[in-house]
Write a protein that holds these residues in place. Structure first.
Motif, mmCIF file in Angstrom:
data_model
loop_
_atom_site.group_PDB
_atom_site.id
_atom_site.type_symbol
_atom_site.label_atom_id
_atom_site.label_comp_id
_atom_site.label_asym_id
_atom_site.label_seq_id
_atom_site.Cartn_x
_atom_site.Cartn_y
_atom_site.Cartn_z
ATOM 1 N N ASN A 1 0.845 -1.192 0.000
ATOM 2 C CA ASN A 1 0.000 0.000 0.000
ATOM 3 C C ASN A 1 0.874 1.232 0.000
ATOM 4 O O ASN A 1 1.958 1.243 0.587
ATOM 5 C CB ASN A 1 -0.877 0.015 1.243
ATOM 6 N N THR A 2 0.379 2.278 -0.645
ATOM 7 C CA THR A 2 1.114 3.532 -0.597
ATOM 8 C C THR A 2 0.919 4.143 0.787
ATOM 9 O O THR A 2 -0.050 3.845 1.477
ATOM 10 C CB THR A 2 0.622 4.510 -1.676
ATOM 11 N N VAL A 3 1.887 4.989 1.180
ATOM 12 C CA VAL A 3 1.837 5.623 2.486
ATOM 13 C C VAL A 3 1.786 7.133 2.281
ATOM 14 O O VAL A 3 2.632 7.673 1.575
ATOM 15 C CB VAL A 3 3.098 5.245 3.291
ATOM 16 N N PRO A 4 0.844 7.869 2.836
ATOM 17 C CA PRO A 4 -0.204 7.390 3.736
ATOM 18 C C PRO A 4 -1.523 7.067 3.045
ATOM 19 O O PRO A 4 -2.444 6.625 3.729
ATOM 20 C CB PRO A 4 -0.389 8.589 4.661
ATOM 21 N N PRO B 1 9.775 6.601 1.488
ATOM 22 C CA PRO B 1 8.781 7.616 1.806
ATOM 23 C C PRO B 1 9.109 8.979 1.227
ATOM 24 O O PRO B 1 10.275 9.334 1.071
ATOM 25 C CB PRO B 1 8.826 7.664 3.342
ATOM 26 N N PHE B 2 8.076 9.720 0.892
ATOM 27 C CA PHE B 2 8.215 11.130 0.558
ATOM 28 C C PHE B 2 6.815 11.727 0.606
ATOM 29 O O PHE B 2 5.824 10.994 0.608
ATOM 30 C CB PHE B 2 8.853 11.327 -0.819
ATOM 31 N N GLU C 1 1.510 0.149 8.718
ATOM 32 C CA GLU C 1 2.894 -0.114 8.346
ATOM 33 C C GLU C 1 3.793 0.227 9.534
ATOM 34 O O GLU C 1 4.730 -0.482 9.866
ATOM 35 C CB GLU C 1 3.230 0.776 7.154
ATOM 36 N N ARG C 2 3.458 1.341 10.183
ATOM 37 C CA ARG C 2 4.176 1.746 11.389
ATOM 38 C C ARG C 2 3.962 0.692 12.485
ATOM 39 O O ARG C 2 4.880 0.322 13.199
ATOM 40 C CB ARG C 2 3.644 3.121 11.826
#
Lengths: 301, 488, 200
Positions: free
Chosen positions: A37-40, A276-277, C78-79
């Protein structure tokens, strides 16, 4: 050493060790990978490339494109920025907060900064500094966000938003990362140039769209034929030296269309846990990042 | 037949490698000639294609039209021909010869070996057509499609079996360095080539695991396999050609284990999208295997101390000496490349190409030239067709290597510096390398000419003995018929 | 004139053969080897992320990667996974199946899937004494984690537990964790199973 068996065993163990390390372990670590999954935002990534783009990968392979183009973006580090997105109503308070965050900022400069938001307030600071700045600014009534930015020469050149990760290639066969940059890196060429028509013109005659390009043309992926009736809708919009004679048109063969579809499907712009970015300075998630070709842009399928 | 030894002695001006027993010579002759002659042919074809690819940089639309001559295909074909067409068969042939000669035993199964050589060359031919047709795999140093790779592997399997059997049947109990090196090399190639082809072409693994296997194969092929086959040859021939008996081999043992234990972890660039530990471990492996390179320099110095003059006087030694020098330079370049990965990205530039030229052509091919020049006269019993070609080949190869590798390395450094500056557009980055590429084209032209001389010389020598054998047979047949006629 | 390829020293031809003064490995090569090995260990320690399959350069450890995650309003599973793998997995196992003699399973455990207020208390203040999990008796002690983990991290890790390994529970919010933290104050005494069962 007298015994062949000893040499043989030594070679066996040395190679078995290296095989375990660089063949078996990556197979367990990245070979078993599934979509993430992409974050966030939590969107699914990657999405399989459209069928035409998958055919295009085969054209890419067959013509040895990987001999000149890498698909691995290098990231030197990650920095935190503070983006001021909204000045709020409490102008004196915000200006004071800005001056607390940026000690060398004069009052007029601070007022000027409040024009035309969003703007970066701090760049390349540590997470603590950025978080405390965000806190000061939000307490004063402005809206500020912490912005995570991947940095490095490749990224500064505009070759992507973050480093390349295995997810970008999850459904590809073959995975052609390339070894040399005779031409630019293509990991996110579909973001830089989503226009299929541009890619087709570039493939036919690179110099027609990039002055001074050393890339060879691929005329054999196209057909030059006499215009019949109104001409083909696919015909390339060429001009100048590269245009065909009057009465002729250049139309892409299926291979060229597939290759162009593959190129625009190279996006690799999803923010992931492993890379992440923050998407977009103006806050709010941009269009869902996928590996798939964008629906807009380019008239050719 | 005239005794080969006698002929070699009569023909050769310079010292020739001892022909060994007649049995050993006869068993090696045809399998090795099949391997060498085919390899020399592929070498010329490969360098011709390489030159073509090089020219395309100066005029991108040059021969852009036929699909099979496009840059990506020609480049892939030329790389594959140099490695699988030339290096693999020649190194295997030389390996078999070392096994036979050092073990003082005839080759086990010369017919099988000859057949294996034929299969190998057939695989290369099929693969070449495949790559040019657009069936190349896209994987670096594994260009051939599955069918062709299968033929190459089958050919290797036959040759490797013959090599191991020959070693097993040896009459000399003690093994010297060359034998361990070649034995390990035979084993190495089988494992890496089969793993890579199975996991990439037959049962492809998922995603970037493919890239990991490709890097692993390339690192092992260029670093370890080429290291083993070439160094084994050098350690056997260098002292003998320099007129020295091989001494104790502790440094060779050091090099051997360093190469096996550390060299097998090289090849993964810092930018690869693989877990951080892989490029990190690979960098450490590359630096540690650099110690093996130093070891080689020590051995060569110990062997040649006070005799450097003899290297200069003997063309075969010149080839070996330049080859070893290229090995050392290439190894140092590889260490520089690995260490710079986190800050300079040298590995994306022409520097890598220069390093591969050093390792594949400068080191292995030159060592193989020297060795083939040394052993063929003993095998066929006549001297080289043209000694002048032999001398000229050395100068062309040496100058070619210099003209290819030095500009590419310098161009790579310039390119890396420009890649670091995002203000420069990419067109300017690539334009900055054009002058260096032009110089390297001259180098490729020289190399092509040298390779051509090598092929002509080898073909001329083989044709000479064929003609003689044919004339002998005809004379015998003629004598019989005239004898019969007289009787009638 | 020929060069002898065989080993048994035949009479040197015209005095050309003489033994190569090749001997032991020079000491400096060994010293260099050890220096390089030492350097290599340090280098790998710095950049290798200890074989973690989810850390890519330029990140050097999972912790560093976590530090670079964007701040989120909601729960970040994820965290949660990252916290779980660095804090909990040592005893409860990466697969949540527990380890005999170390910690009971979390997968399918009624304590994990039960009331949130009950679950949150366990990591906050610890747990001691006999407890029945999935029909099996355990008698161990779990240390308190409340001081080490923020509300967000605890919420993330508990949400991760309640939605992983076949568990189909709801997510836990940072507010819920904060409320329980306030409720139990600065309690240092670990809970017992009997005490927890009174919480709904």
């Amino acid at each position: 050493m007298r015994h062949g068996a000893l040499v043989y065993l030594g070679a066996f163990f040395a190679l078995a060790l290296s095989w375990t390390g660089f063949v078996l372990t990556p197979q367990m670590q990245v070979g078993q990978m599934v979509a993430t999954n992409t974050v966030p935002a939590g969107a699914r990534y990657p999405v399989a490339r459209p069928g035409l783009a998958q055919q295009g990968l085969q054209v890419y392979r067959a013509n040895g494109c990987a001999y000149c183009h890498s698909q691995q973006v290098w990231q030197q580090g990650t920095v935190f920025d503070v983006m001021l997105t909204d000045g709020g109503t409490n102008q004196p308070g915000v200006v004071a907060a800005l001056q607390a965050v940026m000690p060398r900022l004069s009052r007029p400069e601070a007022l000027q900064l409040l024009e035309g938001l969003p703007k970066p307030v701090l760049r390349g600071v540590s997470r603590e500094e950025a978080e405390s700045a965000v806190k000061k600014l939000t307490t004063s009534g402005a809206k500020a966000t912490l912005w995570i930015e991947a940095v490095g020469p490749d990224l500064a050149r505009g070759w992507g938003k973050r480093r390349s990760v295995p997810e970008d290639f999850l459904y590809d066969y073959p995975v052609l990362l390339g070894a040399q940059r005779v031409g630019p890196d293509l990991a996110d060429v579909g973001v830089r140039q989503p226009d299929v028509g541009w890619h087709l013109r570039h493939l036919y005659a690179p110099a027609s769209v990039v002055t001074g390009s050393v890339m060879p043309g691929y005329p054999y992926l196209f057909e030059k034929r006499r215009v019949v009736g109104a001409g083909s809708a696919d015909a390339l919009a060429l001009s100048g030296d590269h245009a065909p004679e009057v009465g002729y048109e250049v139309v892409p063969k299926p291979e060229a269309k597939a290759l162009a579809a593959y190129l625009v499907s190279l996006r690799a712009d999803a923010p992931l846990f492993t890379a992440p970015f923050s998407v977009g300075a103006s806050g709010g998630p941009a269009a869902p990042a996928t590996n798939a070709a964008p629906t807009a842009g380019g008239g050719v399928p | 037949m005239v005794s080969p030894e006698a002929k070699a002695k009569a023909a050769a001006g310079a010292p020739a490698i001892d022909a060994g027993s007649a049995e050993e010579t006869v068993s090696c002759r045809w399998p090795l000639l099949v391997l060498f002659l085919g390899a020399a042919g592929w070498l010329v074809a490969g360098s011709l294609l390489g030159l073509l690819a090089s020219i395309k940089f100066h005029s991108p639309m040059f021969l852009a039209e036929p699909a099979w001559l496009t840059y990506g295909r020609v480049k892939a074909a030329s790389a594959a021909l140099l490695v699988y067409g030339f290096c693999v068969p020649t190194a295997l042939g030389v390996g078999l010869w070392l096994m036979s000669r050092l073990g003082r035993v005839a080759l086990a199964g010369p017919v099988v070996a000859g057949f294996g050589g034929g299969l190998l060359h057939a695989g290369v031919a099929v693969g070449l057509v495949g790559v040019l047709r657009g069936d190349g795999t896209g994987f670096l140093h594994l260009e051939f499609p599955a069918g062709a790779a299968g033929l190459v592997f089958l050919g290797y399997l036959l040759l490797g079996t013959v090599g191991v059997l020959t070693l097993y049947r040896r009459r000399e109990a003690r093994m010297e360095a060359a034998q361990w090196f070649v034995l390990a090399g035979l084993f190495w190639f089988g494992w890496i080539y089969s793993t890579a082809n199975l996991c990439l072409l037959v049962f492809p693994v998922r995603g970037v695991a493919q890239a990991a296997i490709n890097y692993w194969h390339t690192g092992n092929l260029l670093g370890v396999w080429m290291g083993l086959m070439g160094l084994g040859t050098v350690f056997a021939l260098l002292p003998r050609l320099a007129g020295r008996e091989p001494g104790r081999e502790y440094v060779a043992m050091f090099v051997f284990w360093v190469l096996l234990l550390f060299g097998s972890w090289t090849g993964i660039p810092a930018t690869a999208p693989l877990p951080a530990w892989m490029p990190a471990l690979s960098t450490v492996g590359t630096v540690l295997s650099g110690l093996g390179v130093l070891g080689v320099a020590v051995i060569v110095h110990q062997t040649l101390a006070g005799r450097y003059g003899s290297v200069w006087r003997d063309e075969r030694l010149r080839f070996l000496g330049l080859g070893v020098a290229a090995y050392v330079v290439g190894g140092v370049m590889q260490v520089v490349e690995a260490l710079s990965g986190r800050s300079w990205m040298l590995h994306f530039t022409w520097f890598t190409a220069a390093r591969e030229w050093m390792q594949v052509y400068g080191y292995l091919a030159l060592v193989m030239f020297g060795t083939v020049y040394a052993i063929v006269p003993a095998l066929v019993g006549v001297d080289w067709w043209s000694r002048r070609f032999l001398r000229l080949h050395f100068w062309l190869a040496g100058a070619g290597l210099l003209f290819v590798a030095a500009p590419l390395a310098a161009g790579g450094v310039v390119e890396a510096a420009r890649l670091l500056n995002p203000a420069l557009g990419f067109v300017e980055v690539s334009r900055g390398t054009l002058m260096f590429l032009r110089l390297s084209t001259i180098g490729e032209l020289l190399i092509l000419a040298g390779n051509g001389l090598f092929f002509v010389n080898l073909a001329g020598t083989v044709a000479g003995i064929c003609r003689r054998a044919l004339a002998d047979a005809l004379r015998r047949w003629g004598a019989e018929t005239t004898g019969e006629g007289a009787a009638a | 004139m020929s060069v002898e390829m065989r080993r048994p020293a035949q009479p040197a031809t015209e005095g050309r053969e003489e033994p190569t003064p090749q001997g032991a490995v020079p000491m400096w090569l060994f010293i260099l080897l050890f220096v390089a090995l030492f350097w290599g260990m340090n280098y790998f320690d710095r950049h290798g992320a200890w074989f973690n399959g989810r850390v890519y350069a330029p990140y050097r450890s999972l912790a560093e990667l976590q530090m670079h995650q964007p701040p989120t309003g909601g729960i970040n599973l994820e965290r949660g996974r990252a916290v779980y793998e660095s804090v909990c997995a040592l005893c409860h196992g990466v697969d949540g199946k527990g380890k005999p003699g170390q910690a009971p399973p979390l997968a399918g455990a009624e304590w994990v899937l039960g009331p949130v207020n009950r679950l949150v208390r366990i990591p906050l203040a610890g747990l001691t004494g006999p407890i029945e999990v999935n029909g099996q008796q355990w008698n161990l002690a779990m240390p308190a984690m409340g001081a080490a983990l923020s509300d967000e991290d605890l919420a993330a890790v508990l949400s991760y537990m309640r939605t992983s390994w076949g568990n189909k529970g709801t997510e836990v919010t940072a507010e819920q964790v904060g409320a329980v933290r306030k409720e139990i104050g600065n309690r240092t005494q670990p809970f017992t199973a009997a005490e927890l069962l009174t919480v709904q």
